[in-house]
Design an enzyme around this catalytic site. Structure first.
Site, PDB file in Angstrom:
ATOM      1  N   ARG A 175       0.953  -1.049  -0.016  1.00 57.85           N
ATOM      2  CA  ARG A 175       0.091  -0.051   0.030  1.00 57.85           C
ATOM      3  C   ARG A 175       1.046   1.148  -0.030  1.00 57.85           C
ATOM      4  NH1 ARG A 175      -4.921  -1.693   2.404  1.00 57.85           N
ATOM      5  NH2 ARG A 175      -5.031  -3.796   3.256  1.00 57.85           N
ATOM      6  N   LYS A 232       9.068 -10.097   0.441  1.00 57.57           N
ATOM      7  CA  LYS A 232       8.620 -11.246  -0.369  1.00 57.57           C
ATOM      8  C   LYS A 232       7.897 -11.070  -1.894  1.00 57.57           C
ATOM      9  CE  LYS A 232       4.816 -14.635  -0.162  1.00 57.57           C
ATOM     10  NZ  LYS A 232       4.058 -14.330  -1.270  1.00 57.57           N
ATOM     11  N   SER A 245       9.429 -15.711  -4.714  1.00 54.77           N
ATOM     12  CA  SER A 245       7.857 -15.986  -5.028  1.00 54.77           C
ATOM     13  C   SER A 245       7.422 -15.208  -6.031  1.00 54.77           C
ATOM     14  CB  SER A 245       7.252 -15.603  -3.648  1.00 54.77           C
ATOM     15  OG  SER A 245       5.784 -15.868  -3.867  1.00 54.77           O
ATOM     16  N   HIS A 274       4.075 -15.359  -6.191  1.00 51.06           N
ATOM     17  CA  HIS A 274       2.935 -15.145  -5.705  1.00 51.06           C
ATOM     18  C   HIS A 274       1.869 -16.327  -6.057  1.00 51.06           C
ATOM     19  CE1 HIS A 274       0.367 -11.998  -3.402  1.00 51.06           C
ATOM     20  NE2 HIS A 274      -0.568 -12.579  -3.750  1.00 51.06           N
ATOM     21  N   ARG A 324       0.025 -16.441  -9.451  1.00 53.47           N
ATOM     22  CA  ARG A 324      -1.299 -15.615  -9.352  1.00 53.47           C
ATOM     23  C   ARG A 324      -1.552 -14.368 -10.077  1.00 53.47           C
ATOM     24  NH1 ARG A 324      -5.380 -17.955  -6.756  1.00 53.47           N
ATOM     25  NH2 ARG A 324      -6.220 -16.109  -5.697  1.00 53.47           N
ATOM     26  N   ASP A 341       8.732 -19.984  -2.000  1.00 52.40           N
ATOM     27  CA  ASP A 341       7.734 -20.651  -2.119  1.00 52.40           C
ATOM     28  C   ASP A 341       7.165 -20.982  -3.519  1.00 52.40           C
ATOM     29  OD1 ASP A 341       6.481 -18.353  -3.258  1.00 52.40           O
ATOM     30  OD2 ASP A 341       5.266 -17.839  -1.151  1.00 52.40           O
ATOM     31  N   GLY A 342       6.033 -21.654  -3.812  1.00 51.32           N
ATOM     32  CA  GLY A 342       5.788 -22.180  -5.263  1.00 51.32           C
ATOM     33  C   GLY A 342       5.859 -23.554  -5.661  1.00 51.32           C
ATOM     34  N   GLY A 343       4.907 -24.510  -5.619  1.00 53.86           N
ATOM     35  CA  GLY A 343       5.012 -25.534  -6.131  1.00 53.86           C
ATOM     36  C   GLY A 343       5.484 -26.400  -5.139  1.00 53.86           C
ATOM     37  N   GLY A 367       2.094 -22.766   0.795  1.00 49.89           N
ATOM     38  CA  GLY A 367       0.440 -22.334   0.659  1.00 49.89           C
ATOM     39  C   GLY A 367      -0.670 -23.330   0.452  1.00 49.89           C
TER      40      GLY A 367
END
Length: 340
Positions: A151, A212, A234, A236, A239, A267-269, A290
């Protein structure tokens, strides 16, 4: 409960949002965003899984690694193993709403603690969801990490202070959420950050700051420059941008430049403890999980999350024994072959 039962219940509770496929590879749910799929063709989600499958372990059984040590030092907190729950929100609009947001995040936070690790909590266009995550972490003494959307800086810094107030281990931002349409549609715009903006955020807190959504060597180096203490490689979960490189491939490139200068998470997979081993061998210090955590929570609340994590922990332990790794530092590129 066992994983078969958890998956059956999760499939019923998430009907229309997640099929709980035998192999969670992004094929059946391609383009289902909102939902559990990857952006547009789903290529980024699918690549995360496909490229990780092309990393092979080297079997070794003549050694003394009979009882591997999996302890992971995560800043000032010692975890039993190097696996943490990824920051995820959106039970209602991504997962079908069979669990309320509070039920989901409490299941993840408490299930993680029960297994000897921690969870990261997320942020969303719905401002109450970040607060729900903070409340869940307060119940476990702040043992976790709130992750904030990119933000405008005053709002980010306000949320950083809230993380400090609950005594969290660290705080971070998923900068890869910069293009989330759902945020803008609900009047909560997000966007990329300049180096100066990131320096302002990092300097606003004494907590370790995690960035991240790092997918290039150049941005990993910038993360070091701004004073971040950890990055998460990452995309995401595939996505936010179609056809991005897989996290496994990006990790290997990033590791070769910043390893030892900053904590590297990924992360991821990642679907098993063997996948965790692969990511550690490719250069990660720890991993985030995740979609398997979501299935655990929807299939069995806290117990389901714990079972998912315990299974991965046991699979990692077995992989370490059968590759001759007595501790996490022993897991490196010499223990794998890469078929890219």
């Amino acid at each position: 409960m066992d994983m078969k039962e958890i998956r059956k219940i999760a499939r019923e509770r998430m009907k229309g949002y997640c099929r709980v496929c035998p192999v969670c590879n992004g094929v059946a749910c391609a383009g289902e965003v909102p939902g559990m799929g990857g952006s547009l063709t789903g290529a980024a989600f699918k690549s995360n899984v496909e490229d990780l499958s092309k990393v092979k372990l080297k079997l070794r059984t003549i050694h003394d690694a009979k009882d591997p040590n999996m302890e992971f030092q995560f800043f000032n907190e010692k975890l039993d193993f190097p696996i943490m729950a990824a920051p995820i929100t959106g039970s209602a609009f991504n997962m079908g709403g069979a669990l309320t947001e509070k039920e989901y995040i409490n299941s993840v936070v408490k299930g993680s603690i029960s297994s000897g690790t921690i969870a990261m909590t997320g942020d969303s266009a719905d401002l109450t969801l970040y607060e729900d995550g903070l409340e869940a972490l307060k119940t476990v003494g702040g043992k976790g990490v709130p992750i904030i959307k990119p933000r405008e800086n005053p709002h980010v810094i306000e949320n950083v202070k809230k993380a400090e107030d609950i005594g969290s281990i660290a705080v971070g931002m998923d900068i890869d959420g910069a293009g989330l349409v759902t945020m803008a549609l609900k009047g909560q715009p997000v966007g990329p950050k300049t180096v100066e903006e990131l320096k302002e955020i990092v300097s606003s807190t004494k907590l370790p700051f995690i960035l991240k959504g790092i997918m290039t060597v150049e941005e990993a180096q910038l993360a070091v420059e701004i004073g971040a203490k950890a990055i998460v490689v990452s995309n995401h979960g595939g996505r936010v941008l179609d056809h991005t490189q897989s996290t496994a491939k990006a990790l290997l490139e990033i590791k070769r430049v910043v390893k030892g200068k900053i904590m590297i998470l990924v992360d991821g997979g990642i679907r098993s403890g063997v996948d965790v081993f692969k990511m550690l061998a490719l250069g990660a210090d720890g991993v985030l999980i995740g979609r398997p955590i979501i299935i655990g929570a929807f299939g069995g609340y806290e117990e389901g999350v714990s079972l998912v994590l315990d299974n991965m922990k046991n699979e990692l332990y077995q992989a370490m024994i059968l590759t001759g790794c007595r501790d996490l530092n022993s897991i490196d590129e010499t223990k794998i072959s890469i078929e890219w």
